[in-house]
Scaffold this active site. Sequence first.
Site, PDB file in Angstrom:
ATOM      1  N   GLU A 197      -8.460   4.409  12.032  1.00 33.14           N
ATOM      2  CA  GLU A 197      -7.443   4.394  13.092  1.00 33.14           C
ATOM      3  C   GLU A 197      -7.486   5.729  13.810  1.00 33.14           C
ATOM      4  O   GLU A 197      -7.960   6.725  13.271  1.00 33.14           O
ATOM      5  CB  GLU A 197      -6.062   4.121  12.507  1.00 33.14           C
ATOM      6  N   ASP A 210       0.866  -1.179   0.000  1.00 36.69           N
ATOM      7  CA  ASP A 210       0.000   0.000   0.000  1.00 36.69           C
ATOM      8  C   ASP A 210       0.900   1.225   0.000  1.00 36.69           C
ATOM      9  O   ASP A 210       1.949   1.241   0.648  1.00 36.69           O
ATOM     10  CB  ASP A 210      -0.980  -0.006   1.176  1.00 36.69           C
TER      11      ASP A 210
END
Length: 261
Positions: free
Chosen positions: A148, A61
Amino acid sequence: MKFITRILSVLMLVALAACGGAPTQQRAVMVGQGLGPKFGDSQPHPWVGGHPYDHPVHGIDVSRYQGDIDWSRVRSSGVSFAFIKATEGGDHSDPNFRRYWYEAGQARIPRGAYHYFYFCRSGAQQAAWFIQNVPRERGALPPVLDLEWTASKTCPHRPPSHEVLREAKIFKDILHQYYGQRPIIYTTVDFYRDNNLGSWPEEFWLRSVAGHPRIVYPGQRYSFWQYTGTGIVPGIRGNVDLNVFAGDPVQWRQWLSRRLQ
């Protein structure tokens, strides 16, 4: 004398290799069974509960911090998928997203886009921003909702769990309807725990850089595991996040075929 010196140097290198004296990155690579010598880790970790290199399907990623990427080299190194940062909040887009999206597609690497959730914007606002920036394209991987706790100075707010889940659900439901694919949930250990994400019947991408997810997230099923942020991949300068798919190559092809209609 030069000949003798050369022989001694060779013997010393052989001895070092036999004693584990090779560079750390190379030792980390050699642990892998399905990985081969094309990936590495600049800060390898002693794994608990299972090694990510035992998984045969690996991916990355990326965001703007990776700079220029040689996607052809990335593909030939064995990368099977890429998740690319597209947006954050309701008004920030990654400046490299469109270029990465195009170049990864040209290299025939299956790729998807991810959104970094911001707790000072509504889920609907953020979904609209993601849709404005990410094309609805046949063959793309499902969109990813990155959940997150942020360290943002502009939004230090940590809402209660019911508010987090409410706004995140709004976001993912809008994307599901627009893209025709149910979003994947990326999350970290503390956020998962603090917001009881285990109660969600969603497809997960879990971050765990010290132990196997079966230990860190007991009982949680997942499709992807982000196992390091210090990976080394040919075609990318500096460190990059490395991930594995939770299955073998046949299961990976089946997973892709269900999503790339």
